[in-house]
Design a protein around this motif. Structure first.
Motif, short mmCIF file in Angstrom:
data_model
loop_
_atom_site.label_atom_id
_atom_site.label_comp_id
_atom_site.label_asym_id
_atom_site.label_seq_id
_atom_site.Cartn_x
_atom_site.Cartn_y
_atom_site.Cartn_z
N ASP A 238 0.81 -1.22 0.00
CA ASP A 238 0.00 0.00 0.00
C ASP A 238 0.84 1.27 0.00
O ASP A 238 0.40 2.31 -0.48
N GLY B 49 1.12 2.18 -3.15
CA GLY B 49 -0.16 2.61 -3.68
C GLY B 49 -0.94 1.56 -4.43
O GLY B 49 -1.82 1.90 -5.23
N TYR B 50 -0.62 0.28 -4.19
CA TYR B 50 -1.21 -0.75 -5.03
C TYR B 50 -2.06 -1.79 -4.31
O TYR B 50 -2.44 -2.76 -4.92
N ARG C 211 -7.67 0.02 -1.50
CA ARG C 211 -8.23 0.98 -2.45
C ARG C 211 -9.75 0.85 -2.51
O ARG C 211 -10.47 1.85 -2.57
N GLU D 299 -11.20 2.47 0.63
CA GLU D 299 -11.09 3.93 0.57
C GLU D 299 -12.09 4.53 -0.41
O GLU D 299 -12.73 5.55 -0.12
N GLU D 300 -12.25 3.89 -1.54
CA GLU D 300 -13.22 4.38 -2.52
C GLU D 300 -14.64 4.29 -1.98
O GLU D 300 -15.46 5.20 -2.19
#
Length: 358
Positions: free
Chosen positions: A32, A35-36, A41, A44-45
């Motif tokens: 993370d 950023g992957y 993700r 968070e979205e």
């Protein structure tokens, strides 16, 4: 030997459910910090969408989340934040906004319902002409629900008015939403409406929602980019956090709908306590999952005596001071647990008040 356990110390004491453990074991993960991590993700979205904000960031704790938010908004050392004198940020977060962030707190009295007087907020804002002498006001912080007021809810209308004050003076508004979902359920108002006026929000996943770890910060895309840098600076950057975020996703799906039942059980507990001699409680103030119970002046009861008696029955509570006990209901407390607690407490009250009869 005590076989029954009823833990009312906090809603942070819940154990991960079987579904959470399964999701953690099978979570799709990656690094993370690079950023992957796909599960992070996804969480968070989802949180950004629920809150009506552009972006979100998972962090290890609520304390770190609030510190990051304050530091992003108050990026010049010696800035000032207006916040409640009984707020979690001011009382329970180790003074981190000052010791680490270099931010000066300007406290306003929290009313019994967790609000701060609007006139007092506006009066506390520093005149920019006095910058030679005074800190510069940059931020206002609210807390919803307000823990030290017994889990009271701040309305969308009140938050809007604070937001208007902030905008009028060129300030930002942060909401410590550790139990924001509880407020949403109790008020019957969507979470995105409760934080519409806010520039940033921290939302805890490990309180009423029952996830094992984590808080999510939401705000604009540019705000979250700055928050991500500070998360790394503060030691909150983690690698395969999908194993934690997977449990949070299950919590959102499974436990969010259960909050209404937590509130009903808390009200049931409060109503039962209100019938006991020597106990004082404001039943009308029990809006969510938190109860503050006080012993009446002149009685033999003390918080510590009651705590010891309850512990012998396998019931754990948290004394606030010599005459106050806090109890917090969560999804792993049953209606049967509530009745058991009331029965044990009634026996304890009688034993302490009238020891000759025990």
């Amino acid at each position: 030997m005590v076989v029954r356990s009823v833990d009312l110390r906090s809603d942070t004491v819940t154990r991960p459910t079987d579904a959470m453990r399964e999701a953690m074991a099978s979570a799709e993960v990656d690094d993370d910090i690079l950023g992957y991590d796909p599960t992070a993700r996804h969480l968070e979205e989802e949180m950004a969408k629920m809150m009506g904000k552009e972006a979100a960031l998972f962090v290890p704790s609520g304390t770190m989340a609030n510190l990051i938010c304050v530091m992003v908004h108050c990026d010049v050392r010696g800035s000032e934040v207006i916040l409640g004198d009984n707020s979690h940020i001011h009382v329970y977060e180790n003074g981190g906004i000052s010791t680490i962030g270099g931010v000066h707190p300007k406290t306003i009295k929290n009313e019994e319902d967790g609000t701060m007087d609007l006139g007092a907020i506006e009066a506390a804002i520093r005149d920019p002409k006095g910058i030679t002498f005074y800190p510069s006001t940059r931020l206002i912080c609210l807390e919803n629900t307000h823990a030290n007021s017994g889990g009271r809810c701040l309305s969308a209308e009140y938050t809007d008015r604070v937001g208007e004050i902030a905008k009028r003076h060129g300030l930002k508004l942060h909401i410590d939403g550790a139990r924001l979902f509880n407020a949403s359920i109790a008020l019957g108002v969507p979470v995105h409406r409760l934080v519409e006026a806010a520039d940033s929000v921290s939302v805890c996943l490990s309180k009423g929602l029952g996830a094992p770890v984590g808080t999510v910060i939401v705000g604009s895309s540019s705000f979250i980019e700055k928050a991500k840098t500070l998360r790394k600076t503060l030691g909150g950057g983690m690698r395969q956090i999908g194993v934690l975020c997977a449990a949070a996703l299950v919590a959102l799906q499974e436990n969010l709908p259960k909050l209404q039942f937590d509130h009903k059980k808390a009200k049931l507990l409060a109503e039962g306590l209100n019938q006991m001699k020597g106990i004082r409680i404001n039943v009308a103030a029990v809006e969510t999952n938190m109860i503050f119970m006080d012993t009446e002046d002149g009685s033999r009861l003390t918080a510590e005596k009651l705590r010891k008696c309850l512990t012998e029955c396998g019931i754990l509570v948290l004394p606030g001071n010599s005459s106050r006990i806090r109890m917090v209901v969560h999804h792993q407390i049953t209606t049967s647990d509530v009745h058991y607690t009331l029965s044990c407490l009634q026996q304890a009250v009688q034993m302490i008040q009238e020891p000759s009869l025990s």
